[in-house]
Scaffold this motif. Structure first.
Motif, short mmCIF file in Angstrom:
data_model
loop_
_atom_site.label_atom_id
_atom_site.label_comp_id
_atom_site.label_asym_id
_atom_site.label_seq_id
_atom_site.Cartn_x
_atom_site.Cartn_y
_atom_site.Cartn_z
N CYS A 1 18.82 20.07 -19.57
CA CYS A 1 17.01 19.91 -19.38
C CYS A 1 16.72 21.59 -20.26
CB CYS A 1 16.05 19.81 -17.67
SG CYS A 1 16.63 18.37 -17.26
N ARG A 2 17.47 23.02 -19.95
CA ARG A 2 17.29 23.69 -20.43
C ARG A 2 17.52 24.60 -21.90
NH1 ARG A 2 19.84 27.56 -15.20
NH2 ARG A 2 18.43 27.40 -14.29
N ARG A 3 18.10 22.92 -22.84
CA ARG A 3 18.55 22.66 -24.30
C ARG A 3 17.32 23.22 -24.30
NH1 ARG A 3 23.11 18.28 -24.84
NH2 ARG A 3 24.20 19.08 -22.90
N TYR A 4 15.68 22.36 -23.67
CA TYR A 4 14.36 21.91 -24.17
C TYR A 4 13.64 23.15 -23.40
CZ TYR A 4 16.37 17.04 -25.67
OH TYR A 4 17.41 16.11 -26.06
N ASN A 5 13.70 23.82 -22.74
CA ASN A 5 13.25 24.34 -21.57
C ASN A 5 13.84 25.04 -20.93
OD1 ASN A 5 11.42 25.70 -20.12
ND2 ASN A 5 9.57 24.08 -20.09
N ALA A 6 13.90 26.34 -21.63
CA ALA A 6 14.66 27.63 -20.70
C ALA A 6 14.47 28.18 -19.81
CB ALA A 6 14.75 28.63 -21.58
N CYS A 7 13.42 28.20 -19.32
CA CYS A 7 13.13 28.06 -18.26
C CYS A 7 12.83 27.23 -16.77
CB CYS A 7 11.18 28.29 -18.18
SG CYS A 7 11.00 29.62 -19.39
N ALA A 8 13.66 25.92 -17.54
CA ALA A 8 13.65 24.93 -15.67
C ALA A 8 14.66 25.28 -15.08
CB ALA A 8 14.68 24.02 -16.91
N GLN A 9 14.16 25.10 -13.58
CA GLN A 9 14.49 25.11 -12.56
C GLN A 9 14.82 24.21 -11.80
OE1 GLN A 9 15.39 28.49 -11.79
NE2 GLN A 9 14.69 29.18 -13.97
N MET A 10 15.27 24.13 -10.70
CA MET A 10 15.65 23.21 -9.92
C MET A 10 15.60 23.55 -8.41
SD MET A 10 19.38 20.43 -9.71
CE MET A 10 18.20 19.69 -11.49
N ASP A 11 15.20 22.68 -7.43
CA ASP A 11 15.20 22.61 -6.06
C ASP A 11 16.05 21.33 -5.51
OD1 ASP A 11 12.97 24.30 -5.72
OD2 ASP A 11 11.47 23.26 -6.56
N VAL A 12 16.73 21.75 -4.79
CA VAL A 12 17.49 20.29 -4.18
C VAL A 12 17.33 20.32 -2.97
CG1 VAL A 12 19.87 19.55 -3.25
CG2 VAL A 12 19.22 20.12 -5.86
N PHE A 13 17.37 19.23 -2.20
CA PHE A 13 16.49 18.92 -1.33
C PHE A 13 17.15 17.50 -0.51
CE2 PHE A 13 12.72 18.17 -3.23
CZ PHE A 13 12.51 17.33 -2.79
N SER A 14 16.83 17.39 0.96
CA SER A 14 17.26 16.30 1.17
C SER A 14 16.23 15.34 2.39
CB SER A 14 19.30 15.93 2.41
OG SER A 14 19.40 14.77 2.96
N ASP A 15 17.16 14.24 2.98
CA ASP A 15 15.86 14.25 4.23
C ASP A 15 16.74 13.74 5.94
OD1 ASP A 15 18.12 12.06 3.66
OD2 ASP A 15 15.88 10.25 3.23
N HIS A 16 17.52 13.76 6.06
CA HIS A 16 18.82 14.03 6.57
C HIS A 16 20.04 14.05 6.73
CE1 HIS A 16 20.86 9.57 5.68
NE2 HIS A 16 19.48 9.75 5.36
N GLY A 17 20.78 14.17 7.91
CA GLY A 17 22.28 14.82 7.11
C GLY A 17 22.91 13.28 8.46
N MET A 18 24.21 13.55 8.70
CA MET A 18 25.46 12.06 9.07
C MET A 18 25.49 12.92 10.40
SD MET A 18 25.00 9.09 7.35
CE MET A 18 24.89 8.90 5.72
N VAL A 19 25.67 11.74 11.45
CA VAL A 19 26.44 11.77 12.74
C VAL A 19 27.74 11.02 12.20
CG1 VAL A 19 26.03 12.38 14.58
CG2 VAL A 19 23.97 12.31 14.33
N PRO A 20 28.84 11.80 12.40
CA PRO A 20 29.98 11.33 12.78
C PRO A 20 30.16 10.96 14.14
CG PRO A 20 30.43 13.81 11.72
CD PRO A 20 28.46 13.78 12.60
#
Length: 240
Positions: free
Chosen positions: A220-239
């Motif tokens: 994405c930064r090839r097209y927009n050098a200012c691109a930023q990313m957020d990563v998040f989730s909905d839950h984890g796993m319980v072994p």
């Protein structure tokens, strides 16, 4: 430009110390989720509302008069025999889906066939498009209302793997050059259900996904050098 990535099942205990996510700038914190499955948590993430407000809770609701499993309802007392054969059950579930034309999230898990005829499915629409969360507006409804240039990519676009979903996102990105991108990846959740007791395997898979996301961000930064990313989730796993 902002890229928002929801990695289903990526728990804080797995992700918090992984160097692979160091390319993400800003805070890294754990969050509390809500009671229910992903089908409850994801609408909460997308709308900013609790389940009692957005009304999408669990995978099914008791609704015998409007069941999404009419084929199983017609089987009556014979429906219980279906569970003796996984092949027969799978065949009937697919036949039921085709006959109803259902397009939402369709997974009966281990619910006894005799009960399916009394149930309807909660997630009836594409959550990652405007109108997907019913009467409770989501971020996509707001983006549409404000005229924002955006794209989303998920399994609903035909991608069966995370790599395919990201490839779809790349194609959409090049065509549209959006201001906002939303990506939903389901692969880690499936991996976690099989490997939650193996912390090493879980961290290795999370590291692999982080590498895929870094590649996408660089693309994405090839097209927009200012691109930023957020990563998040909905839950984890319980072994267990």
């Amino acid at each position: 430009m902002r890229i928002h990535v929801l990695v289903d099942g990526l728990g804080w205990e797995i992700a918090k110390d992984l160097p692979a996510f160091d390319f993400l700038k800003g805070e890294r914190n754990g969050l509390e989720t809500v009671l229910g499955f992903s089908s409850t948590a994801i609408p909460t993430i997308l709308t900013g509302r609790m389940p009692e407000e957005h009304g999408i809770w669990n995978l099914f609701r008791y609704d015998p008069n409007h069941s999404d499993f009419p084929l199983f309802k017609r089987l009556g007392r014979y429906a219980g025999f279906v569970d003796r054969s996984r092949i027969l059950r799978k065949t009937l579930l697919e036949a039921n889906r085709l006959s109803t034309g259902f397009e939402g999230y369709y997974q009966a898990y281990e619910i006894p066939s005799a009960l399916l005829g009394s149930l309807s499915i909660s997630e009836r629409k594409n959550l990652y498009q405007p109108g997907g969360t019913g009467n409770c507006p989501s971020v996509f409804d707001r983006w549409k209302e404000t005229g924002r240039n955006w794209i989303s990519a998920s399994w609903r676009d035909g991608g069966k793997t995370d790599a395919q979903v990201l490839a779809i996102a790349r194609a959409k990105f090049v065509r549209q050059l959006p201001e906002s991108v939303f990506i939903y990846l389901a692969g880690f959740d499936a991996f976690g259900h099989r490997n939650a007791t193996d912390e090493s395997a879980m961290k290795s898979e999370a590291t692999r996904i982080a590498g895929m996301l870094l590649d996408f961000l660089n693309f994405c930064r090839r097209y927009n050098a200012c691109a930023q990313m957020d990563v998040f989730s909905d839950h984890g796993m319980v072994p267990l």
